[in-house]
Structures are given as C-alpha cells and as structure tokens.
Motif scaffolding. Sequence first.
Motif, PDB file in Angstrom:
ATOM      1  N   THR A 109       1.324  21.199  81.042  1.00  0.00           N
ATOM      2  CA  THR A 109       0.340  21.881  82.022  1.00  0.00           C
ATOM      3  C   THR A 109       0.198  23.339  81.779  1.00  0.00           C
ATOM      4  O   THR A 109      -0.721  24.062  82.522  1.00  0.00           O
ATOM      5  N   ASN A 110       1.167  23.852  80.933  1.00  0.00           N
ATOM      6  CA  ASN A 110       0.925  25.610  80.770  1.00  0.00           C
ATOM      7  C   ASN A 110       1.189  26.201  81.748  1.00  0.00           C
ATOM      8  O   ASN A 110       0.461  27.145  82.098  1.00  0.00           O
ATOM      9  N   THR A 111       2.119  25.669  82.575  1.00  0.00           N
ATOM     10  CA  THR A 111       2.379  26.344  84.115  1.00  0.00           C
ATOM     11  C   THR A 111       3.893  26.647  84.188  1.00  0.00           C
ATOM     12  O   THR A 111       4.812  25.846  83.644  1.00  0.00           O
ATOM     13  N   CYS A 112       4.262  27.336  85.027  1.00  0.00           N
ATOM     14  CA  CYS A 112       5.502  27.582  85.559  1.00  0.00           C
ATOM     15  C   CYS A 112       5.835  26.853  86.921  1.00  0.00           C
ATOM     16  O   CYS A 112       4.929  26.635  87.730  1.00  0.00           O
ATOM     17  N   ALA A 113       7.010  26.407  87.127  1.00  0.00           N
ATOM     18  CA  ALA A 113       7.241  25.660  88.258  1.00  0.00           C
ATOM     19  C   ALA A 113       7.105  26.824  89.559  1.00  0.00           C
ATOM     20  O   ALA A 113       7.228  27.809  89.297  1.00  0.00           O
ATOM     21  N   ARG A 114       6.618  26.254  90.651  1.00  0.00           N
ATOM     22  CA  ARG A 114       6.212  26.824  91.965  1.00  0.00           C
ATOM     23  C   ARG A 114       7.396  27.757  92.162  1.00  0.00           C
ATOM     24  O   ARG A 114       8.641  27.349  92.404  1.00  0.00           O
ATOM     25  N   GLY A 115       7.204  29.159  92.344  1.00  0.00           N
ATOM     26  CA  GLY A 115       8.117  30.044  92.875  1.00  0.00           C
ATOM     27  C   GLY A 115       9.183  30.421  91.574  1.00  0.00           C
ATOM     28  O   GLY A 115      10.064  31.013  91.789  1.00  0.00           O
ATOM     29  N   LYS A 116       8.884  29.990  90.316  1.00  0.00           N
ATOM     30  CA  LYS A 116       9.731  30.276  89.135  1.00  0.00           C
ATOM     31  C   LYS A 116       8.979  31.238  88.364  1.00  0.00           C
ATOM     32  O   LYS A 116       7.910  31.429  88.489  1.00  0.00           O
ATOM     33  N   VAL A 117       9.791  31.908  87.241  1.00  0.00           N
ATOM     34  CA  VAL A 117       9.505  32.763  86.333  1.00  0.00           C
ATOM     35  C   VAL A 117       9.376  32.174  85.078  1.00  0.00           C
ATOM     36  O   VAL A 117      10.703  31.518  84.809  1.00  0.00           O
ATOM     37  N   CYS A 118       8.500  32.032  84.336  1.00  0.00           N
ATOM     38  CA  CYS A 118       8.671  31.846  82.746  1.00  0.00           C
ATOM     39  C   CYS A 118       8.021  32.501  81.616  1.00  0.00           C
ATOM     40  O   CYS A 118       8.122  32.169  80.725  1.00  0.00           O
ATOM     41  N   GLY A 119       7.335  33.761  82.312  1.00  0.00           N
ATOM     42  CA  GLY A 119       6.721  34.272  81.109  1.00  0.00           C
ATOM     43  C   GLY A 119       7.568  35.041  80.026  1.00  0.00           C
ATOM     44  O   GLY A 119       6.904  35.308  79.098  1.00  0.00           O
ATOM     45  N   HIS A 120       8.766  35.331  80.603  1.00  0.00           N
ATOM     46  CA  HIS A 120       9.674  35.872  79.451  1.00  0.00           C
ATOM     47  C   HIS A 120       9.965  34.791  78.190  1.00  0.00           C
ATOM     48  O   HIS A 120       9.759  35.225  77.265  1.00  0.00           O
ATOM     49  N   TYR A 121      10.184  33.776  78.885  1.00  0.00           N
ATOM     50  CA  TYR A 121      10.347  32.460  77.664  1.00  0.00           C
ATOM     51  C   TYR A 121       9.078  32.348  76.996  1.00  0.00           C
ATOM     52  O   TYR A 121       9.165  32.264  75.682  1.00  0.00           O
ATOM     53  N   THR A 122       7.918  32.211  77.609  1.00  0.00           N
ATOM     54  CA  THR A 122       6.871  32.216  76.706  1.00  0.00           C
ATOM     55  C   THR A 122       6.409  33.343  75.927  1.00  0.00           C
ATOM     56  O   THR A 122       5.827  32.828  74.792  1.00  0.00           O
ATOM     57  N   GLN A 123       6.738  34.320  76.016  1.00  0.00           N
ATOM     58  CA  GLN A 123       6.749  35.553  75.294  1.00  0.00           C
ATOM     59  C   GLN A 123       7.628  35.098  73.880  1.00  0.00           C
ATOM     60  O   GLN A 123       7.394  35.516  73.056  1.00  0.00           O
ATOM     61  N   VAL A 124       8.828  34.738  74.177  1.00  0.00           N
ATOM     62  CA  VAL A 124       9.852  34.707  73.067  1.00  0.00           C
ATOM     63  C   VAL A 124       9.225  33.659  72.199  1.00  0.00           C
ATOM     64  O   VAL A 124       9.222  33.623  70.939  1.00  0.00           O
ATOM     65  N   VAL A 125       8.649  32.610  72.697  1.00  0.00           N
ATOM     66  CA  VAL A 125       7.874  31.454  71.801  1.00  0.00           C
ATOM     67  C   VAL A 125       6.661  31.695  71.575  1.00  0.00           C
ATOM     68  O   VAL A 125       5.972  30.656  70.928  1.00  0.00           O
ATOM     69  N   TRP A 126       6.153  32.705  71.760  1.00  0.00           N
ATOM     70  CA  TRP A 126       4.631  32.863  71.685  1.00  0.00           C
ATOM     71  C   TRP A 126       4.227  32.597  70.218  1.00  0.00           C
ATOM     72  O   TRP A 126       4.596  33.646  69.237  1.00  0.00           O
ATOM     73  N   ARG A 127       3.677  31.836  69.907  1.00  0.00           N
ATOM     74  CA  ARG A 127       3.148  31.396  68.363  1.00  0.00           C
ATOM     75  C   ARG A 127       2.754  32.583  67.737  1.00  0.00           C
ATOM     76  O   ARG A 127       3.206  32.979  66.299  1.00  0.00           O
TER      77      ARG A 127
END
Length: 163
Positions: A109-127
């Motif tokens: 769904t390309n989303t973070c769990a409610r109330g969680k942060v995941c943007g640092h992770y997605t930057q690490v793995v950003w193709r």
Amino acid sequence: MELFKLPFALICFLALTMVHNTHAQNSPQDYINAHNSARARVGVGRMVWNATLASYAQNYANKRIRDCNLVHSGGPYGENLAEGSDASMTGIAAVNLWVGEQTSYNHATNTCARGKVCGHYTQVVWRKSVQLGCARVQCVNNGWWFVICSYYPPGNYVGQSPY
C-alpha cells in the motif's frame, strides 16, 4: 632488554587497536555496506559514496554540533538524521535505526502503519537514490552523537513507491 620489547610491542598494538576502533562503524564503507545490505534485501541496486554529499553532510553536522537538534538542513538532497546519547550511536547504528522502520512500512500500500514513522527507511531503500554521503559529530552541549546521511537524487516523493 628482551622483557621490555614484548610489553612495549603489546602497548603499541593496543594503542593502534584503540585508535582504529574509534573509527569502526563510521567509515564511508561502513555506511555504504549498511545501506546496501538493506537495499539488497528488497532487490534495489547498490549505492556509491559521493565526496560532495559527504562534505555537505559534514558541514551540516558541524552546524548542529552546538545543539544536536534533529532539524533538517532544508538542502537539495535527501536526508536522514539520528542522534544518540553515547558512542554506541555509530554510523552503522544510525542506519540500523532507520532500517528498523521497515516493520512499519507496508510496500503493497506504500504506507506507514498508523502513528509510525517509516520515511527514513524508504529513503535508505529509495531505488533512484544511488549516491550517499554521511557524517557524524559529537555535540558539545550534551556529549551526544549526531549522524546525518545525504542522498542523491533525493527520495520520498509522495505517491511514488521506493522500489
């Protein structure tokens, strides 16, 4: 005289080991390896070190050295920040902290769990982010450690999947 040589050699070895260990887990290769390990797990290509990004990261880290505040630079690159209260906040520890957000990220769904942060992770793995530069400083106000990684091209565009 022979008795003196062994202890002196041992002291020299221990001193060199301690100096080397101060840079352990904070070298450019350490940052690259930690990023590329996470990227390989999701089938994303490898990153390479970029001296310009590293210089940018170092300059910004130096600006944060007095307060250690987790404030983004607002610069032209993607960016992850971390801080920790002791020397265990190495470059590798910072990357692992960011990668740990994977548990909050739903790729389907390309989303973070409610109330969680995941943007640092997605930057690490950003193709499309293929170049990396990082820096780490010890803050003078509290002795904490501040870590920054800069990414080019930047990632985390709304509506786009990292991989």
